[in-house]
Structures are given as C-alpha cells and as structure tokens.
Write a protein that holds these residues in place. Structure first.
Motif, short mmCIF file in Angstrom:
data_model
loop_
_atom_site.label_atom_id
_atom_site.label_comp_id
_atom_site.label_asym_id
_atom_site.label_seq_id
_atom_site.Cartn_x
_atom_site.Cartn_y
_atom_site.Cartn_z
N SER A 149 -13.51 -45.72 -42.02
CA SER A 149 -14.00 -44.68 -41.10
C SER A 149 -15.02 -43.82 -41.85
O SER A 149 -15.16 -43.93 -43.08
N GLY A 151 -15.01 -40.78 -42.78
CA GLY A 151 -14.46 -39.92 -43.84
C GLY A 151 -14.18 -40.64 -45.14
O GLY A 151 -14.12 -40.00 -46.20
N ARG A 158 -12.79 -35.33 -47.05
CA ARG A 158 -11.66 -35.77 -46.24
C ARG A 158 -10.35 -35.14 -46.74
O ARG A 158 -9.52 -34.70 -45.96
N HIS A 192 -8.40 -38.63 -33.99
CA HIS A 192 -7.74 -39.94 -33.92
C HIS A 192 -8.21 -40.75 -32.71
O HIS A 192 -8.42 -41.96 -32.80
N THR A 225 3.21 -42.64 -40.91
CA THR A 225 2.62 -41.57 -41.72
C THR A 225 3.55 -40.35 -41.77
O THR A 225 3.69 -39.71 -42.81
C1 HEM Z 1 -8.25 -38.01 -39.47
C2 HEM Z 1 -3.84 -36.14 -40.14
C3 HEM Z 1 -1.92 -40.42 -38.92
C4 HEM Z 1 -6.25 -42.40 -39.74
C5 HEM Z 1 -7.22 -37.13 -39.65
C6 HEM Z 1 -7.37 -35.72 -39.83
C7 HEM Z 1 -6.14 -35.21 -40.08
C8 HEM Z 1 -5.19 -36.27 -40.00
C9 HEM Z 1 -5.79 -33.76 -40.38
C10 HEM Z 1 -8.67 -34.93 -39.72
C11 HEM Z 1 -9.31 -34.82 -41.02
C12 HEM Z 1 -10.41 -35.78 -41.19
O1 HEM Z 1 -11.24 -35.92 -40.28
O2 HEM Z 1 -10.44 -36.41 -42.23
C13 HEM Z 1 -2.92 -37.13 -39.80
C14 HEM Z 1 -1.49 -36.93 -39.68
C15 HEM Z 1 -0.94 -38.13 -39.31
C16 HEM Z 1 -2.04 -39.08 -39.23
C17 HEM Z 1 -0.76 -35.62 -39.96
C18 HEM Z 1 0.48 -38.50 -39.02
C19 HEM Z 1 1.55 -37.73 -39.12
C20 HEM Z 1 -2.92 -41.34 -39.11
C21 HEM Z 1 -2.74 -42.77 -39.08
C22 HEM Z 1 -3.97 -43.33 -39.33
C23 HEM Z 1 -4.91 -42.25 -39.50
C24 HEM Z 1 -1.44 -43.47 -38.81
C25 HEM Z 1 -4.36 -44.79 -39.40
C26 HEM Z 1 -3.55 -45.81 -39.34
C27 HEM Z 1 -7.17 -41.39 -39.69
C28 HEM Z 1 -8.60 -41.59 -39.74
C29 HEM Z 1 -9.18 -40.33 -39.64
C30 HEM Z 1 -8.08 -39.38 -39.54
C31 HEM Z 1 -9.30 -42.92 -39.89
C32 HEM Z 1 -10.66 -39.99 -39.55
C33 HEM Z 1 -11.33 -39.89 -40.86
C34 HEM Z 1 -12.80 -39.58 -40.68
O3 HEM Z 1 -13.56 -40.46 -40.39
O4 HEM Z 1 -13.16 -38.44 -40.86
N1 HEM Z 1 -5.88 -37.44 -39.71
N2 HEM Z 1 -3.22 -38.43 -39.52
N3 HEM Z 1 -4.24 -41.06 -39.36
N4 HEM Z 1 -6.90 -40.06 -39.57
FE1 HEM Z 1 -5.08 -39.24 -39.46
#
Ligand code: HEM
Length: 403
Positions: A149, A151, A158, A192, A225
C-alpha cells in the motif's frame, strides 16, 4: 469430501510443498457463543468486509473526491467535534451513523481502562511497540498489505500514524467528548475501506496475496491484528507478573471490544471474555504467523528507525529484546542478528526490573538504569509521535506503493 480424505489430500499437498502458502486463512471454527453478541448468523469473517463504507470509498476514489475529503477532515479531531461541513453528503450521512460509541459501551469500564493504560504505560509502550509492531511483520496478509500500500514506502510516516491510533486509544479521555479516539477509529475505518478498493488493483500485491482475488482487511484479518495487539499484550502482562486486578483486565478487554467495533468488526465475532479471545487467537493468529519477503523488509525498516534513537543500548540488544518478547523462532524468521550476552542480560535483568518497579524488590537490581533509559526512549518515541501533531495525521490513500 470426507474429512479423512480431505486431511489426506492436505498432508499430501504439504509433503509436496503445495499446501502452505504463507498466510492462508484456516477454516473458521470459532463459535459465536463466545462473542459479545452471544450468537451468530453463521457468517465466515474471512469473507466479511465493511460493505457500506467500502462502496462509499470506491465511489469517492473513482470520482477523485478523496483529496478534498482529506482536507475537510483535517479539522475533525475531537470526539465532540461536529462533522466537517464540506464532506460529500453520502459520506457525512454514513459518518453520522457510525461516529458514536455502541449502546453496549460501558463508560465506567472505559474510564478504568484509561486509568489502567496510564498506570501500566511503560509496559504497554514496550509491548505494543516492540511486540505487536514487529509481530505485524510476521502476519503475512498484514505485512503484504502494508508493504504494497502507499504507506509501505514510508515506514516512518506510517509508524507515526499508527502510533496516533495507539496514543488516542490509550489517552485518559480517549472515549470522552474531549478525547479523539472515536474520530481516529473512524478515519482508520475509511482508510481500510480505501485499501480494500486500491490494493486489488496492485499487480504486485495480487502476485503475492495468498488468495489473489481476496479483498484485504476482512473482519477475520482485523481480529488477527486485534490479537497481535490486545490479546498478546494481556498475555504478556500476565507472564511478566505485572499486577492487574480482575476489573483492570476486564476494562482493558472492553476498550478493545469497543475499538474493533468502531473498525467495523461484527459483534458476533468479537470475543466476550479473555478466555474466548485466547481461544480465538490460538485458532487464527498463532497458526498464521510466518515470514514473508515483505515482512522481513518492514521489520528491518521498523527496527532500523528505532535503532536511530538514542536508546542507550546496542542494536544487538534491541534485536534480543524483540526475540525475548516474541520468540527466537520469530527472531530467526526476521534474521535478527544474535547478541548472546545481551540475551542473558535481558533474561535476568528484565524480570528484576519489573519486580523492582512494582515494589516487589527492595533494591534496584543490576542493569536497572540501562533498562530504565531503554524504556524511557521507547516511551518518548511513542509520545512524541502522539503529541506533536495538533490534528490526527491519518489520511485516506489514493494509490498504492509508488515505484
Ligand atoms: C492503515 C490501524 C488492521 C492494513 C491503518 C491506519 C491505522 C490502522 C491507524 C492508518 C494509518 C496509516 O494510514 O498508516 C489498524 C488496527 C487494526 C488494523 C488498529 C486492527 C485492530 C489491519 C489489517 C490490515 C491492515 C488486518 C491488513 C491485512 C492496513 C493498510 C493501511 C492501514 C494497508 C494503509 C496504509 C497506507 O497506505 O497508508 N491501519 N489496522 N490493517 N491498515 Fe490497518
């Protein structure tokens, strides 16, 4: 196919090296009687996403409206803030429904959880940062999604965004009107939903995904997660003999139940008790952990960034601390260079450090000040990222990993 035949086929596949595509989700076998709903619809969380917001983000991305939404959302920070006036109507209508605590949220428990987070912050920083953070790199689906992705190309940024989530969740006012967590969770839910639309368009992600046509970040993936965060931290606090009352433990779980609800997980999948959570974690997190090329790179990025700080310890010590928290198997997967002297110091020094801090040892043990400096440096890393921005920096991506 009878289960015996199926097992034979699977073991034959394994013998031929066919069956173990890293990260393939095991069949869902957890009973919803252990959920906060107490019953289930028979749905399989590997195939449940977040339909309404997923459709919405697909529309906004296709219409090129996401940059304007990101700008509008900058001023939306506190739980009590009104929704920004210039959001597209469909998004505003959707957010009005979800930007609130569920009816079953227990304010007393949430306040106790906030106080627990404050009392145990030292261990929580260490466990979330060096435990859960690095564990995320050996959860194949998560590692590949994050890496491919947008990030994934800038782990410093990130990590700062992810810390914002942890910081807002752990804040004393997290769920109060003056807190920020409900907003941060909703922004994350939007991110997400965007990722679910964007990643399947990445040929580099589909080439490595365990099921190329599978949409990422299902309810099951979010539960995994959650276990790498809440369930893992809870287990470690017990293993480390950190004193906790039954009320503290329950409050800490409740905080996570509300958090994953806000991220769109259905109530029939959210564990009711820690015993239910552990049972679910053993089924869906433990067997799925595995190294991947992407995960190894992410771990090196994350540990490299941490090691840039003045931790008062060597990189070898940092590696060994990660091994101590997560296991040597995971350390080997991530090819963390060994430092056997540091490993010995941690094995004896860390339990003594905790015992002294908790008032169970009369005199400071050898190495106390080194551990203390280390702990403070990790806490500062967390707090600096959490406190410096006046607005949560979480923004919705509009593309995948560049380059
Ligand atoms: C983005 C938390 C589960 C993949 C984010 C962000 C947060 C976060 C705070 C926004 C920050 C950012 O944009 O980098 C969480 C929490 C989870 C969870 C607390 C579960 C309790 C997951 C899972 C996946 C995932 C299961 C993949 C299998 C991603 C991706 C981004 C993201 C790909 C976007 C990164 C980007 O391109 O900026 N998540 N996440 N997350 N999360 Fe999660």
């Amino acid at each position: 196919m009878s289960s015996l035949n199926r097992r034979r086929v699977l073991s034959l596949g394994a013998a031929l090296g066919l069956a173990s595509v890293a990260g393939t989700a095991p069949a869902w076998a957890w009973s919803s009687t252990g959920s906060i709903a107490g019953t289930g619809t028979g749905a399989d969380p590997w195939w449940v996403w977040d339909d309404e917001v997923d459709r919405l983000l697909a529309r906004l991305l296709k219409a090129g409206e996401v940059p304007a939404v990101n700008t509008a959302m900058q001023a939306w920070v506190n739980n009590s803030d009104p929704l920004p006036g210039d959001l597209p109507t469909d998004l505003a209508t959707y957010l009005q429904q979800v930007n609130r605590l569920p009816a079953w949220a227990d304010h007393d428990k949430l306040r106790r959880a906030a106080d627990f987070n404050r009392r145990k912050d030292t261990y929580l920083f260490m466990l979330y940062g060096l435990g859960s953070g690095i564990m995320s790199t050996v959860i194949p689906r998560e590692a590949r999604s994050v890496y491919w992705s947008a990030g994934g190309a800038d782990m410093k940024d990130r990590a700062a965004k992810t810390f914002t989530f942890g910081y807002d969740l752990s804040d004393l006012n997290a769920f109060e009107p003056s807190g920020q967590f409900v907003v941060t969770a909703n922004k994350t839910r939007l991110v997400h939903a965007a990722v679910r639309h964007l990643l399947p368009q990445s040929t580099r992600w589909t080439a490595v995904a365990d099921e190329p046509k599978h949409i990422p970040i299902s309810n099951g993936d979010i539960l995994i997660t959650f276990h790498s965060l809440g369930t893992f931290v809870h287990k470690k606090l017990i293993e480390w003999h950190v004193p906790m009352s039954a009320e503290d433990e329950e409050a800490f779980l409740h905080m996570w139940q509300v958090a994953i609800h806000l991220l769109g997980v259905r109530e029939e999948f959210i564990p009711k008790t820690w015993a239910d959570a552990r049972a679910q974690s053993e089924q869906i997190l433990t067997p799925l952990l595995a190294p991947t090329t992407e995960g190894k790179r992410l771990a090196e990025d994350l540990l490299g960034l941490t090691a840039e700080l003045d931790l008062g310890v060597t990189r070898g010590f940092l590696n060994e601390f990660v091994r101590y928290v997560l296991s040597d198997e995971i350390g080997d997967w991530l090819e963390l260079r060994r430092d056997y002297a540091a490993a010995a110091t941690i094995r004896t020094g860390w339990p003594a450090y905790i015992a002294f801090r908790e008032g169970l040892l009369p005199v400071a043990p050898a190495g106390f000040y080194m551990f203390d400096q280390f702990v403070r440096a990790i806490a500062m890393l967390f707090l600096n990222n959490g406190t410096s921005p006046t607005t949560t920096p979480i923004t919705i991506p509009t593309g995948n990993r560049p380059g």
